[in-house]
Design a protein around this motif. Structure first.
Motif, PDB file in Angstrom:
ATOM      1  N   GLY A 273      10.635  -1.080   6.657  1.00 13.67           N
ATOM      2  CA  GLY A 273      11.303  -0.647   5.441  1.00 13.67           C
ATOM      3  C   GLY A 273      10.414  -0.715   4.217  1.00 13.67           C
ATOM      4  N   LYS A 274       9.358  -1.503   4.293  1.00  9.68           N
ATOM      5  CA  LYS A 274       8.435  -1.647   3.159  1.00  9.68           C
ATOM      6  C   LYS A 274       7.157  -0.831   3.348  1.00  9.68           C
ATOM      7  CE  LYS A 274       9.898  -6.392   2.109  1.00  9.68           C
ATOM      8  NZ  LYS A 274       9.446  -7.814   2.008  1.00  9.68           N
ATOM      9  N   LEU A 275       7.098  -0.065   4.418  1.00 13.34           N
ATOM     10  CA  LEU A 275       5.858   0.610   4.779  1.00 13.34           C
ATOM     11  C   LEU A 275       5.846   2.046   4.278  1.00 13.34           C
ATOM     12  CD1 LEU A 275       3.425  -0.448   6.406  1.00 13.34           C
ATOM     13  CD2 LEU A 275       4.381   0.662   8.416  1.00 13.34           C
ATOM     14  N   SER A 276       4.728   2.439   3.659  1.00 12.80           N
ATOM     15  CA  SER A 276       4.543   3.829   3.225  1.00 12.80           C
ATOM     16  C   SER A 276       3.632   4.535   4.221  1.00 12.80           C
ATOM     17  CB  SER A 276       3.911   3.876   1.833  1.00 12.80           C
ATOM     18  OG  SER A 276       4.747   3.260   0.874  1.00 12.80           O
TER      19      SER A 276
ATOM     20  N   ALA B 279       0.822  -1.212   0.000  1.00 11.75           N
ATOM     21  CA  ALA B 279       0.000   0.000   0.000  1.00 11.75           C
ATOM     22  C   ALA B 279       0.854   1.259   0.000  1.00 11.75           C
ATOM     23  CB  ALA B 279      -0.923  -0.007   1.221  1.00 11.75           C
ATOM     24  N   LYS B 280       0.335   2.284  -0.651  1.00  9.03           N
ATOM     25  CA  LYS B 280       1.033   3.577  -0.721  1.00  9.03           C
ATOM     26  C   LYS B 280       0.511   4.577   0.303  1.00  9.03           C
ATOM     27  CE  LYS B 280       3.526   2.132  -4.125  1.00  9.03           C
ATOM     28  NZ  LYS B 280       4.917   1.735  -3.842  1.00  9.03           N
ATOM     29  N   SER B 281      -0.755   4.411   0.701  1.00  6.44           N
ATOM     30  CA  SER B 281      -1.327   5.369   1.660  1.00  6.44           C
ATOM     31  C   SER B 281      -2.287   4.666   2.625  1.00  6.44           C
ATOM     32  CB  SER B 281      -2.069   6.486   0.916  1.00  6.44           C
ATOM     33  OG  SER B 281      -3.083   5.936   0.081  1.00  6.44           O
ATOM     34  N   PRO B 282      -1.794   3.693   3.403  1.00  8.46           N
ATOM     35  CA  PRO B 282      -2.677   2.967   4.317  1.00  8.46           C
ATOM     36  C   PRO B 282      -3.071   3.800   5.533  1.00  8.46           C
ATOM     37  CG  PRO B 282      -0.416   2.262   4.629  1.00  8.46           C
ATOM     38  CD  PRO B 282      -0.397   3.218   3.464  1.00  8.46           C
ATOM     39  N   VAL B 283      -4.251   3.493   6.084  1.00  7.55           N
ATOM     40  CA  VAL B 283      -4.721   4.132   7.317  1.00  7.55           C
ATOM     41  C   VAL B 283      -5.323   3.063   8.225  1.00  7.55           C
ATOM     42  CG1 VAL B 283      -5.219   6.325   6.159  1.00  7.55           C
ATOM     43  CG2 VAL B 283      -7.055   4.644   6.457  1.00  7.55           C
TER      44      VAL B 283
END
Length: 575
Positions: free
Chosen positions: A349-352, A220-224
């Protein structure tokens, strides 16, 4: 008196009522709500012996509301009523607890097993010899029904019921016949606490779900994160906060989830309720390419009329008994274990991460030149009055919706009943919540916001507040009637009007002395400001009662939006 053969074989004989109440004490209950009746009186004698306090409620409905508030604050509660007339008065309050996943142990004193077997024509019955009719009613709003008719089975029934109540976070119904209250059962069982640990997920299935969740989270690029009521009820807030602290993802709450998250956290973004949200909140959640939805209860009022604009394709739902990843459901995989492993295994490191909206109590922006106290001004201003660790109880109606605009300090417990929505609930719930805090030895304020119409349904509970010297500040919103109903239908209709009470005299009528109660009438912004900055008022040493004047045709922004949707839904013709 002869001793039953059954009792001769017991190592440690204990009366059934004592066993039951000692088990209630063991699971954390310290006060028992309810009303005495001839079928529960003998059992009540054992409450003090078990180290519990008898609250002495004014009626069974208020007792059920209070038990609900107590459980939301302390984790679990107990309610004792008598057969038929008492339990049916309480059933609305218990139904609300069932609807909103609140663990309440409902003990009903009932006629003896002999009377039941013979179908006797007793008072408090329907006169038809059916002694199961009320238990059958309650079975629809209980996750377990225990009829304590056989001494050899009673201890196991009680232990099972209390475990079910805790694990499933819903009410249970325990039917205690008069001739069983003092029957002896094995007390040695009390040396072994009831196992309240939640059953673990099957490891292989849990690991598979965790891998699937992480796959989408890392991509994901913009998770909430979106936190709802069942995250509170099913006790996963520690996992949620660990997830927030580790990932630093933007986090939002639903109206029913308010208070679940530390709203002082830098990543807290506000209340999401579809079109009822603030525009920047709606934009941020609805533009997310992944929503981690934790404990959702997507009811109409919780979603501002089912107005979510999020896609299931971009959603992972975590629940107490299953998880759903996009369109794939994984039954029997509970959220607690999954969330714990997601926290452990997420690769930062993989989190956006994208920023959250900045949440403030917008007092200045909502202050106009008038001295009239508007809903838009009041709720942000209350956010500046609240203190850390307050208990905030809001009634169905303007308060439920207005509190969306209030940013809570750290540690505030929010108590609201948005799904069941029984008006008058909050007065009893505030009493129960304040008593739970007192039982826990916590020095916490309980702040109640209730409309004048709702208050008139359950005003007697002020008597119980006084009886137990509880620290409760009541903001009674005087706006001449049933405001939420006015906005749904009938702004000037007679049926939405109420009688004008002398509200600040209610505590006096119920025996409150000047030393016990401080009373105020507040009609202007300046008077409100003076009150909210008064040191003694802030300290809240006892019961404080504020009659707060607001315009009749004013309502919180979110209420207007939701009421409009409700009115449209009510008007739909059948297809």
């Amino acid at each position: 008196m002869s001793v039953d053969i059954w009792e001769q074989g017991l190592k440690t004989p204990v009366p059934v009522a004592e066993y039951l109440f000692r088990r209630l004490h063991e699971v954390g209950i310290r006060s028992v709500h309810g009303v005495p009746g001839d079928f529960n009186l003998v059992a009540l004698d054992y409450i003090l012996k078990a180290g519990l306090r008898w609250v002495g409620s004014v009626n069974e409905l208020n007792a059920a509301y209070a038990a609900d508030g107590y459980a939301r604050t302390k984790g679990i509660s107990a309610l004792v009523t008598t057969f038929g007339v008492g339990e049916l008065s309480a059933i609305n309050g218990v139904a609300g607890a069932f609807s909103e996943h609140v663990p309440v142990v409902h003990v009903v004193g009932c006629p003896s097993t002999i009377s039941q077997r013979n179908g006797m024509l007793l008072h408090h019955t329907l006169g038809n010899g059916d002694f199961n009719v009320f238990a059958n009613m309650s079975s629809q709003i209980s996750c377990d029904v225990a009829k304590l008719n056989k001494p050899s089975e009673i201890a196991g029934q009680i232990d099972h019921a209390l475990r079910e109540c805790w694990i499933r976070s819903r009410p249970v119904y325990i039917m205690l016949p008069t001739d069983m209250a003092e029957k002896k059962i094995e007390g040695a069982r009390l040396d072994t606490p009831i196992d309240l640990t939640e059953p673990p997920n099957e490891a292989e299935r849990e690991d598979y779900v965790v891998d699937v969740v992480l796959k989408y989270l890392h991509a994901a690029k913009s998770p909430v994160i979106l936190v709802d009521a069942c995250a509170i009820r099913h006790r996963v807030l520690s996992e949620v906060h660990d997830l927030l602290e580790k990932t630093q993802l933007p986090v939002f709450v639903t109206p029913m989830g308010k208070g679940a998250i530390n709203e002082s956290h830098a990543n807290y973004g506000g209340v999401y309720a579809g079109t009822g949200s603030q525009p920047d909140v709606a934009e941020r959640v609805e533009s997310a390419d992944l929503v981690l939805s934790i404990g959702a209860l997507k009811s109409d009022f919780n979603t501002a009329g089912f107005s979510y604009r999020t896609s299931q394709l971009n959603t992972i739902d975590f629940h107490s008994d299953h998880c759903t990843v996009r369109y794939s459901e994984y039954p029997g995989v509970a959220m607690k274990g999954v969330l714990r492993k997601v926290v452990e295994r997420v690769d930062l490191g993989k989190l956006s991460r994208a920023p959250s909206p900045d949440v403030k109590n917008e007092v200045a922006r909502n202050r106009d030149s008038s001295e009239i106290i508007t809903q838009a001004f009041f709720w942000p201003r209350i956010g500046e009055y609240l203190k850390e660790n307050d208990i905030v109880v809001t009634e169905t109606g303007t308060s439920n919706f207005g509190i969306w605009e209030t940013k809570f300090p750290r540690g505030v417990t929010g108590i609201t009943q948005i799904l069941w929505g029984s008006i008058g609930w909050s007065v009893g719930a505030a009493q129960g919540a304040a008593l739970a805090a007192k039982d826990a030895g916590a020095d916490r304020r309980t702040v109640l916001f209730v409309g004048d119409g709702s208050f008139q349904l359950t005003a007697q509970e002020v008597s119980t507040m006084l009886r137990h010297n509880l620290k409760i500040t009541v903001f009674l919103i005087y706006n001449e009637g049933f405001t939420i109903e006015r906005f749904i239908h009938g702004m000037e209709a007679e049926y939405n009007n109420i009688s004008r009470w002398q509200y600040t005299e209610v505590p006096t009528v119920f025996g409150g002395s000047d030393a016990q109660v401080r009373k105020f009438v507040v009609k202007t912004k300046d008077e409100l400001e003076k009150l909210l900055t008064d040191g003694e008022f802030i300290e809240a040493g006892g019961l404080q009662f504020v009659e707060l004047w607001m315009p009749k045709e004013d309502a919180p922004r979110a209420l207007k939006i939701t009421a409009e949707v409700a009115a449209r839904n009510n008007a739909k013709m059948s297809e």
